[in-house]
Design a protein around this motif. Structure first.
Motif, short mmCIF file in Angstrom:
data_model
loop_
_atom_site.label_atom_id
_atom_site.label_comp_id
_atom_site.label_asym_id
_atom_site.label_seq_id
_atom_site.Cartn_x
_atom_site.Cartn_y
_atom_site.Cartn_z
N UNK A 1 0.84 -1.21 0.00
CA UNK A 1 0.00 0.00 0.00
C UNK A 1 0.86 1.25 0.00
N UNK A 2 1.85 1.23 0.88
CA UNK A 2 2.72 2.40 1.00
C UNK A 2 3.45 2.68 -0.29
N UNK B 1 2.44 7.15 -6.31
CA UNK B 1 1.38 8.04 -6.77
C UNK B 1 1.66 9.49 -6.36
N UNK B 2 2.05 9.63 -5.11
CA UNK B 2 2.30 10.96 -4.59
C UNK B 2 3.48 11.62 -5.28
N UNK B 3 4.52 10.84 -5.48
CA UNK B 3 5.68 11.47 -6.11
C UNK B 3 5.37 11.86 -7.55
N UNK C 1 -8.84 17.07 0.71
CA UNK C 1 -7.71 16.30 1.20
C UNK C 1 -8.10 15.31 2.29
N UNK D 1 4.85 17.33 -10.87
CA UNK D 1 4.30 18.40 -11.72
C UNK D 1 4.87 19.75 -11.33
N UNK D 2 5.46 19.81 -10.14
CA UNK D 2 6.02 21.09 -9.69
C UNK D 2 7.42 21.31 -10.20
N UNK E 1 1.16 4.11 -2.81
CA UNK E 1 0.80 5.49 -2.45
C UNK E 1 1.97 6.42 -2.70
N UNK E 2 3.16 5.96 -2.37
CA UNK E 2 4.33 6.81 -2.55
C UNK E 2 4.56 7.13 -4.02
N UNK F 1 -9.27 12.17 4.29
CA UNK F 1 -9.05 10.76 3.97
C UNK F 1 -10.31 10.10 3.43
N UNK G 1 2.44 12.94 -8.45
CA UNK G 1 1.69 14.19 -8.30
C UNK G 1 2.64 15.35 -8.07
N UNK G 2 3.66 15.08 -7.26
CA UNK G 2 4.58 16.17 -6.90
C UNK G 2 5.46 16.60 -8.07
#
Lengths: 597, 774
Positions: free
Chosen positions: B128-129, B135-137, B745, B142-143, B132-133, B747, B139-140
């Motif tokens: 899961x982690x 996915x998050x990275x 945001x 894009x910056x 999720x990680x 949960x 998303x990030x």
């Protein structure tokens, strides 16, 4: 460098007309300027007087003309091309001032010089830059004969066009007649060097960062919070459970609340600034109104949540009515409810601080006392990754301008800036403190951060430098527990053990208050000069010089020796062992123990 | 109960046993109808009998199914003890095949293997982690561009988002306005009457029209321009009319020629200056050419030409006139050099050739006409004649030519093109020489070689053309088999010259190598003369028929020959000494080579010179303060007197002796100034990669003393600007132009309302009590 410039010398010395380009006697190329309209006059003036500058440029060996952004050769063209003629001093005017008599046809001196050359060249003389064929033309024109002279002679009137020296509005720049001929302004590098040196010295002279100390707490200040909407309001929680709200402009306490029994472990404001939350050693989370109670009312929290364990930190979401606490686990709470929405744990050690990411607001970072930093995703209600460092991290702070960058304040005297996508190597290791770093806060511009340390000092680090640019300390300041950079990025607040909150300037030598435009220009110029010459040894030495208390100074020396010894040992080990058997680990990687997925 | 019945029952029961029929087998109707008592008795009997033998019977007794009692004529529900409903009767129709599906399911279950154990919780969490990680990275990331942009920005002004002043535009204010007072109503009435626009461009139609109209000045200018144009036009018209009236033909001819010349010149200039326009011009010319080709104007086909043609055989002038006409045609139809020659043109030329009367060509043979085309054909004729003279050559060549001309006229055309080009570039004289060369050729080889040479020369001349040749040939090959065969012949011809040359080169190189080698020197002694002989044989063979260029090429070979011929004379002495000598020679040669290679760089002398210069440069210079003309008579060419010069010359003090005074091979620079060094940068600072970069940045002044105000401002812009008293909020996705995630945001669990509501009440209660407790 020749002085006086050749074109000024020649008419005095030689009685002969200028034969070639070397004796660039300046005679006007066009004389009939008086009738022109003002702007045109300025323009023709440009075209007319570019030549001396140009010729000067040619004579002068210019090492790198291409890189000069606005060398004097370009300057007139610049003025000519754009609409800025009105603002910039027209060069005709300029030259009149600087070259004096020899150039202006209007003035009697000019006439003298002209007659010196041709006798009647006032009318048609075009000897700019000494072109031979022009001279021949002149001769051929037979303007030598007195009769011809009489026919071609034009009497010039004195004309002063106010457009050339009067500004249109009061807001315009004053027209300062300037001649940008580099020959007239020699030694640019040494002169700028001296200016830079002076600027650096002045910076050190005026570096008085300490502004005020807010006293009133009766125990060490344990936590600080900024008001999100109001620059002047600051909240602080002390070790005796007291929360105070301060007004920075008046430098006084405007409200005191006995919020908790025992420490106030954490304090944070709601994103809208109407209320704030505190957590304390009494296992409670309390929400308070920002405005004080009415007259006669008692101080009461809006909400109180009783928990089972001690909460050691709190942070509020940047957009929604959600906050996070940490203790044994990271809990995410809805403001309206008394049970957490979700709680996330990874490991069993107590978590000392939790911070919301200000940009991607669903991200959280926390640091626990089992030496790790854990990142969480609130939306998926799961931890993401964990990095274990050499020693415990006290707190972390997210960069408000770069979504994935955060800095961790570590017990091993260092700060580590991480890119959260690549935790195995920190982006930068910031070291200068000589004791544990207790708190860190980013400047709202995201370019620098400030760190508070147990060594009784606070330091300002640029994000991309490993060494601090500034260290603040005072005699009475004890272990600094918390630090905050104000939202306008001008000030720094720090709360320390000895019950005081101190206000510092973020830029030590900055002049506070409104600056006039000239002051601003001077400031910018000095700043640029300092930047430009920062590598010069004298300037570097002065700029780097800081006074430090003896304790810190000696600590630094000691640690330097220790570090050198360690390094030497490592080098020796590498040297005396089989090549390749001792791995060479970079300074950045040294401190990361592991990354747990 | 009668015995008969019993017996029957027994028999039946026995039967039942055997067949294993259902127990209550339907009995005969009369019995059933007889009486109930009988039946019950019968049942009892059955039971009694069944109890006689062991277990089997008991089981049978337990069975009681409705089906037994089903009779054809009546429905009884006795066995089940329930009432029968009509729906029950209908049911079995549906569920007849229900068992099959069950069987299927059973099979499926049987075929499946053992289900794996679920992963342990930790592993699941880790997965899961990780998900999720990642996915998050994602998303990030894009910056990334924004951060990079901000880092590289010349200046960042904070707060980032532009704060729009909250002033509503007037239209909005107006739309929300309601006229209440009579004055307001009146005003609004007026506004609406005049069609005063309320929305954005606040201009009335009138205003718009006036804006669109020209300004007075513009109109004036426009008018003046028009006037001028009209005047010019009338002037030119008048001029043209006058010119048109001139009757002189000569004048018009001259004018025409002049125009043509001028046009040509202009075109040439255009080609240099503006190629695109030139191309357009070219197209025009091409058009004219096409017209000419289409018309019969200069084709010797007119009345006049025909009349001349009759005379042509006898009258030189007439012939010449015809030639002229043809030349003109040629000139007009000639393609410009820039345009690549295409197949089209060949066709054209062929047509042309056809158009030209044969008679004239024949006559033309001897005359040196201006038309190279005519000349070419005649030379080819002569060539043919020459070939025909040769008896041996005849059959093959004839075959060649038959194949060439018979199958298709392509190759001929090719040759023609080649030759034509050749002719264009070479003078007439050369060509005649060639012909002369070709004529005496006796053997077929020479003929071949000569033709090869011609070809090679031509190829050298027209390299671009070659490719087209090949492509054309490929086309030809696709067209038929015969041209293919014919193609195969010329192809090696083309390839040969290159190959030949190469082989020769190789030979010479070998010889060179042999010269260089000492070991195999003696071995080579013998073959060389033979080789030489061969070469010498070859060279005279080649020489006479080879053209100039070929000769030049072979001069190299001759040189080699010359070198080799020298060595035998040396060899006449004793062998070992020769070798030594030769070795010496080798060394000498090498030394010579090195000397030649490094001719002109005398290192030692250069160094000494450099040192001298350095010494000179480091010496302090005298200062001459003489002012010519000061205290003397002025004038041209006057020089200050020696006395004055002596008086005003300040001699520089002699510096300390140089450190490298006694070191002849060393220059020690004494430029370094210790006092200045303290102020100098010792190490190149980080972002710079070369000291020159750094020096440049330092050398560029940024102060207002050296720069204009604007440049100064630009040069001194601070990197980060913050406004005092403004709160700088963290960067937002909207600030940068990204869409902020509309999802909250919170949960996922929290967003599911069902689960919460139940808990919520409890929590409320809890909270209530906690508060109350406080």
């Amino acid at each position: 460098m020749q002085w006086p410039p050749p074109w000024r010398r020649s008419p005095l010395v030689s009685a002969t007309p200028p034969p070639g380009p070397t004796t660039g006697l300046l005679c006007p190329r066009r004389v009939s300027e008086a009738g022109d309209s003002s702007t045109e006059g300025a323009r023709t003036g440009h075209s007319h007087y570019v030549t001396p500058a140009e010729s000067a440029m040619e004579r002068r060996s210019q090492p790198f003309p291409s890189l000069r952004p606005a060398s004097p050769t370009n300057a007139p063209a610049h003025g000519r091309g754009s609409d800025c003629t009105a603002k910039e001093p027209p060069l005709a005017n300029v030259c009149r001032q600087n070259y004096g008599a020899a150039q202006d046809p209007v003035e009697p001196a000019g006439r003298r010089s002209a007659s010196h050359v041709t006798g009647s060249s006032l009318g048609k003389a075009e000897v700019a830059c000494g072109r031979r064929w022009r001279w021949a033309e002149l001769v051929a024109n037979s303007s030598w004969s007195p009769a011809g002279r009489a026919t071609e002679m034009k009497v010039k009137m004195l004309s002063r066009n106010p457009d050339n020296y009067v500004r249109e509005t009061k807001l315009d720049l004053q027209r300062v007649p300037r001649n940008y001929d580099p020959a007239l302004h020699p030694f640019e590098v040494p002169r700028e060097y001296v200016r830079a040196l002076n600027a650096t010295k002045l910076e050190r002279v005026f570096a008085k960062p300490f502004l005020a100390s807010l006293d009133g707490h009766r125990d060490g200040v344990n936590c600080l919070a900024k008001h999100p909407e109001n620059l002047a309001t600051v909240l602080s929680g002390a070790c005796d459970g007291e929360v105070r709200i301060w007004n920075l402009t008046q430098r006084n306490c405007i409200r005191t609340i006995q919020a908790h029994e025992g420490f106030v472990r954490g304090i944070c404001t709601r994103f809208c600034g109407t209320s704030f939350f505190t957590v304390g050693d009494d296992k409670t989370v309390k929400q308070w109104k920002m405005d004080g109670p009415g007259c006669g009312d008692e101080e009461e929290p809006l909400h109180t949540i009783l928990g089972k364990t001690v909460y050691t930190g709190i942070d509020h979401h940047w957009k929604e009515a959600v906050f996070a606490t940490c203790g044994q686990q990271v809990d995410i709470w809805d403001e309206q409810r008394t049970n957490p929405i979700c709680s996330m744990t990874w490991g069993f050690d107590s978590i000392s601080s939790v911070k919301f990411n200000p940009i991607e607001t669903f991200l959280l970072g926390s640091c626990a006392s089992d030496r790790n930093i854990v990142l969480y995703d609130m939306r998926q209600a799961t931890p993401l990754k964990k990095v274990i460092l050499d020693m415990r991290t006290n707190t972390i702070c997210w960069n408000p301008m770069e979504a994935f960058i955060f800095t961790a304040a570590n017990e091993d005297y260092n700060l580590y800036t991480f890119d959260m996508r690549a935790l195995d190597t920190p982006v930068m290791v910031h070291m200068d403190h000589v004791s544990a770093v207790l708190d860190v806060d980013y400047s709202p511009t995201g370019k620098e951060f400030v760190s508070a340390s147990f060594d009784k000092s606070i330091r300002i680090f640029p994000v991309d430098k490993s060494r601090s640019r500034e260290v603040y300390h005072t005699k009475r300041m004890q272990h600094v527990i918390c630090v905050k950079w104000t939202s306008d990025s001008k000030y720094i607040m720090c709360g320390s053990d000895e019950m005081n909150i101190r206000l510092w300037k973020a830029n030590a030598s900055e002049k506070l208050g409104v600056l006039t435009s000239r002051e601003k220009a001077a400031k910018d110029y000095n700043q640029k000069l300092k930047e430009k010459f920062q590598h010069y040894p004298h300037i570097k030495r002065i700029a780097r010089h800081r006074h430090l208390p003896k304790s810190i100074y000696s600590q630094i020396q000691e640690q330097r020796i220790m570090k050198e010894a360690r390094r030497r040992k490592e080098v020796n080990r590498i040297k005396h062992s089989k090549p390749g058997s001792v791995p060479i680990v970079s300074e950045k990687k040294k401190h990361v123990v592991a990354v747990v997925k | 109960m009668n015995v008969n019945q019993v017996a029957e029952n027994l028999a039946l029961s026995h039967q039942e046993e055997l067949v294993d029929l259902p127990k209550n087998y339907p009995l005969s109707e009369n019995e059933d109808e007889g009486d109930r008592d009988g039946e019950r008795k019968h049942q009892k009997l059955l039971e009694a009998i069944s109890s006689l033998d062991g277990k089997n019977r008991r089981k049978l007794a337990e069975r009681s199914e409705a089906s037994l009692k089903v009779s054809e004529f009546s429905v009884s529900s006795e066995g089940s003890g329930e009432k029968l409903v009509l729906a029950d009767l209908l049911e079995p129709v549906k569920t007849s095949s229900s068992l099959a599906t069950i069987k299927k399911q059973l099979n499926r279950v049987k075929s499946k293997k053992v289900v794996e154990l679920p992963l342990n919780k930790e592993k699941i969490e880790q997965i899961h982690r990780e998900v999720a990680f990642s996915k998050t990275s994602q998303v990030l990331s894009k910056w990334d561009p924004i951060i990079l942009k901000n880092q590289q920005a010349e200046q960042l002004v904070f707060p980032l988002g532009k704060e729009q002043p909250a002033i509503a535009p007037i239209e909005h204010a107006l739309s929300g306005w309601k006229a209440r007072t009579p004055l307001e109503q009146e005003i609004f009435n007026l506004l609406h009457k005049n069609k005063q626009p309320v929305t954005d461009p606040l201009l009335t139609p009138m205003e718009k029209a006036s804006l669109q109209a020209m300004s007075l000045e513009e109109a004036k200018m426009h008018r003046a321009e028009l006037q001028r144009a009209r005047a010019l036009q009338s002037y030119y018209e008048a001029k043209a009319r006058k010119e048109k009236k001139i009757k002189s033909k000569k004048y018009h001819r001259v004018v025409k020629k002049g125009k043509a010349k001028k046009a040509l010149k202009e075109f040439e200039q255009l080609q240099k200056v503006n190629p695109t326009v030139a191309l357009e011009e070219m197209e025009k010319i091409e058009n004219a050419r096409m017209m000419e080709r289409m018309s019969l104007k200069h084709q010797n086909s007119g009345k006049w030409a025909k009349s001349k043609a009759i005379m042509a055989k006898y009258d030189l002038e007439a012939r010449q006139a015809m030639q002229e006409q043809l030349a003109q045609n040629k000139e007009l139809t000639q393609k410009l050099q820039v345009a690549s020659e295409s197949e089209e043109e060949e066709g054209g030329t062929e047509v042309e050739e056809l158009l030209v009367p044969h008679v004239v060509n024949e006559v033309q043979m001897n005359v040196d006409g201006p038309n190279p085309w005519m000349f070419r054909s005649c030379t080819s004729d002569t060539k043919e004649a020459a070939t025909q003279e040769d008896p041996e050559q005849l059959p093959e060549l004839a075959a060649h030519e038959v194949s060439a001309s018979g199958a298709e006229e392509r190759p001929v055309a090719e040759e023609e093109i080649l030759l034509r080009e050749f002719e264009e570039r070479q003078s007439l004289r050369k060509r005649s020489e060639l012909n002369q060369d070709a004529e005496p050729a006796s053997s077929q080889e020479t003929k071949d070689s000569s033709s090869q040479e011609v070809l090679s020369e031509l190829r050298a001349l027209s390299q671009k053309l070659k490719e087209k040749h090949q492509s054309r040939k490929q086309k030809a090959s696709s067209e038929g088999t015969v041209p293919q065969v014919q193609r195969e012949e010329p192809a090696p011809e083309e390839a040969e010259p290159l190959l030949l040359q190469r082989s020769e080169r190789v030979q010479t190189l070998e010889e060179l190598e042999e010269l260089g080698k000492e070991d195999c020197f003696q071995n080579k002694e013998l073959p060389r003369p033979v080789l030489e002989g061969q070469q010498s044989e070859r060279t005279p063979n080649n020489r006479p028929d080879a053209p100039k260029e070929k000769k030049e090429k072979e001069q190299l070979i001759n040189l080699q020959n010359f070198l080799t011929t020298q060595s035998p004379s040396m060899r006449s002495l004793a062998v070992p000494t020769i070798i030594e000598e030769l070795e010496d020679e080798e060394e000498r040669d090498q030394r010579q080579m090195i000397k030649e290679a490094f001719a002109g760089d005398d290192v030692i002398r250069d160094f000494l010179k450099e040192k001298r210069e350095a010494v000179e440069a480091s010496k302090p210079k005298d200062v001459d303060l003489t002012l010519p003309g000061w205290g003397e008579w002025g004038g041209v060419g006057l020089k200050p007197s020696a006395k004055k010069r002596r008086q005003f010359l300040i001699k520089a003090p002699e510096g300390p002796p140089r450190k490298d005074k006694n070191l002849p091979n060393v220059i020690i620079s004494e430029k370094r100034n210790i006092h200045a060094a303290a102020h100098q940068v010792q190490v190149l600072p980080y972002p710079f990669t070369h000291h020159r970069q750094f020096e440049r940045t330092i050398q560029t002044p940024i102060g207002s003393t050296w720069n204009t105000q604007r440049a100064f401002q630009k040069l001194t812009t601070p990197k980060v600007v913050t406004k005092p008293g403004h709160i700088i909020k963290p960067i937002k996705a909207e600030d940068v132009g990204y869409q902020s995630s509309s999802r909250s945001d919170l949960p996922v669990i929290q967003r599911n309302p069902k689960r919460i509501t139940t808990r919520h009440n409890k929590e409320e209660k809890l909270a209530g009590c906690s508060v109350s407790r406080l």
